[in-house]
Design a protein around this motif. Structure first.
Motif, mmCIF file in Angstrom:
data_model
loop_
_atom_site.group_PDB
_atom_site.id
_atom_site.type_symbol
_atom_site.label_atom_id
_atom_site.label_comp_id
_atom_site.label_asym_id
_atom_site.label_seq_id
_atom_site.Cartn_x
_atom_site.Cartn_y
_atom_site.Cartn_z
ATOM 1 N N ASN A 227 20.374 27.155 -5.904
ATOM 2 C CA ASN A 227 19.093 26.688 -5.422
ATOM 3 C C ASN A 227 19.243 26.482 -3.730
ATOM 4 O O ASN A 227 20.200 26.103 -3.282
ATOM 5 N N THR A 228 17.995 26.854 -3.194
ATOM 6 C CA THR A 228 17.950 26.768 -1.799
ATOM 7 C C THR A 228 16.786 25.973 -1.177
ATOM 8 O O THR A 228 15.552 26.376 -1.650
ATOM 9 N N ALA A 229 17.123 25.431 -0.087
ATOM 10 C CA ALA A 229 16.056 24.633 0.363
ATOM 11 C C ALA A 229 15.832 24.922 1.696
ATOM 12 O O ALA A 229 16.753 25.305 2.388
ATOM 13 N N ARG A 230 14.535 25.272 2.211
ATOM 14 C CA ARG A 230 14.342 25.788 3.437
ATOM 15 C C ARG A 230 13.294 24.810 4.425
ATOM 16 O O ARG A 230 12.586 24.102 3.679
ATOM 17 N N ASP A 231 13.418 24.979 5.527
ATOM 18 C CA ASP A 231 12.303 24.252 6.430
ATOM 19 C C ASP A 231 12.349 22.758 6.104
ATOM 20 O O ASP A 231 11.277 22.350 5.637
ATOM 21 N N ARG A 232 13.437 21.963 5.889
ATOM 22 C CA ARG A 232 13.703 20.672 5.863
ATOM 23 C C ARG A 232 13.223 20.631 4.186
ATOM 24 O O ARG A 232 12.982 19.237 4.028
ATOM 25 N N GLY A 233 13.068 21.179 3.428
ATOM 26 C CA GLY A 233 12.943 20.871 2.093
ATOM 27 C C GLY A 233 14.116 20.429 1.196
ATOM 28 O O GLY A 233 15.167 20.405 1.642
ATOM 29 N N THR A 234 13.824 19.704 0.140
ATOM 30 C CA THR A 234 14.884 19.179 -0.751
ATOM 31 C C THR A 234 14.724 19.759 -2.003
ATOM 32 O O THR A 234 13.566 19.774 -2.532
ATOM 33 N N VAL A 235 15.898 19.857 -2.576
ATOM 34 C CA VAL A 235 16.004 20.628 -4.029
ATOM 35 C C VAL A 235 16.548 19.612 -5.002
ATOM 36 O O VAL A 235 17.736 19.113 -4.440
ATOM 37 N N GLY B 124 27.101 24.836 3.140
ATOM 38 C CA GLY B 124 26.291 24.940 4.178
ATOM 39 C C GLY B 124 26.702 24.122 5.265
ATOM 40 O O GLY B 124 27.613 23.443 5.132
ATOM 41 N N PRO B 125 26.157 24.094 6.274
ATOM 42 C CA PRO B 125 26.231 23.357 7.603
ATOM 43 C C PRO B 125 26.037 21.719 7.138
ATOM 44 O O PRO B 125 25.326 21.527 6.509
ATOM 45 N N GLU B 126 27.065 21.040 8.015
ATOM 46 C CA GLU B 126 26.968 19.449 7.774
ATOM 47 C C GLU B 126 25.758 19.088 8.204
ATOM 48 O O GLU B 126 25.232 19.701 9.259
ATOM 49 N N LYS B 127 25.049 17.954 7.877
ATOM 50 C CA LYS B 127 23.735 17.566 8.386
ATOM 51 C C LYS B 127 24.312 16.804 9.546
ATOM 52 O O LYS B 127 25.174 16.096 10.082
ATOM 53 N N GLN B 128 23.330 17.008 10.543
ATOM 54 C CA GLN B 128 23.630 16.372 12.058
ATOM 55 C C GLN B 128 23.141 14.999 11.937
ATOM 56 O O GLN B 128 22.388 14.528 11.017
ATOM 57 N N ALA B 129 24.130 14.116 12.916
ATOM 58 C CA ALA B 129 23.742 12.536 12.756
ATOM 59 C C ALA B 129 22.362 12.326 13.050
ATOM 60 O O ALA B 129 21.863 11.212 12.620
ATOM 61 N N ALA B 130 21.946 13.024 14.313
ATOM 62 C CA ALA B 130 20.541 12.607 14.688
ATOM 63 C C ALA B 130 19.696 13.832 14.607
ATOM 64 O O ALA B 130 19.751 14.898 14.737
ATOM 65 N N GLU B 131 18.573 13.816 13.893
ATOM 66 C CA GLU B 131 17.491 14.681 13.477
ATOM 67 C C GLU B 131 16.683 14.850 14.748
ATOM 68 O O GLU B 131 16.393 13.869 15.404
ATOM 69 N N ASP B 132 16.081 16.088 14.812
ATOM 70 C CA ASP B 132 15.097 16.074 15.901
ATOM 71 C C ASP B 132 13.821 15.427 15.832
ATOM 72 O O ASP B 132 13.363 15.434 14.769
#
Length: 139
Positions: A111-119, A131-139
């Motif tokens: 399963n793949t989520a793109r563009d800030r999507g959630t699966v 995948g990459p670790e989630k950043q502490a602060a989001e844009d």
């Protein structure tokens, strides 16, 4: 046809389609083509080669194998009805089923989520995140 012969035809079909586009193909093809009467042998060999080519050229070979399985289960069942002496050779083919038959493989889902999507895809099991670790602060 007895349940035993039906199961034998199904096992033979599974062995046949599993071998398509593998190192075991030529021997399996020759065994199956050899089971049919001389008049049909070359036509069956041509069908077998066409099926193997579809499997080899497919992006999803196991889907092609599943589609071909039904056809070959019917053909082998008809063969067993016409010529029960094929039983031993077909049983030998089924016993020699190559490792990793499509039905023996564990199911895998990606399963793949793109563009800030959630699966949300886990119902009963374990979730593995790659995948990459989630950043502490989001844009």
């Amino acid at each position: 046809m007895s349940d035993e012969l039906t199961l034998l035809a199904q096992a033979g079909a599974a062995a046949l389609v599993t071998a398509m586009a593998t190192d075991a193909w030529q021997e399996t093809r020759d065994t199956v083509a050899g089971l049919f009467r001389r008049g049909r042998r070359s036509a069956v060999a041509t069908q077998l080669d066409g099926g193997a080519e579809l499997v080899r050229d497919s992006a999803v070979p196991d889907e092609v194998r599943r589609a071909l399985y039904g056809y070959w289960a019917q053909e082998l069942a008809a063969l067993l009805r016409q010529d029960p002496s094929c039983r031993a050779a077909l049983a030998g083919l089924a016993v020699d089923l190559p490792a990793g038959a499509p039905g023996d493989r564990p199911a895998r889902q990606t399963n793949t989520a793109r563009d800030r999507g959630t699966v949300y895809a886990v119902q009963h099991g374990t979730l593995h995140v790659n995948g990459p670790e989630k950043q502490a602060a989001e844009d």
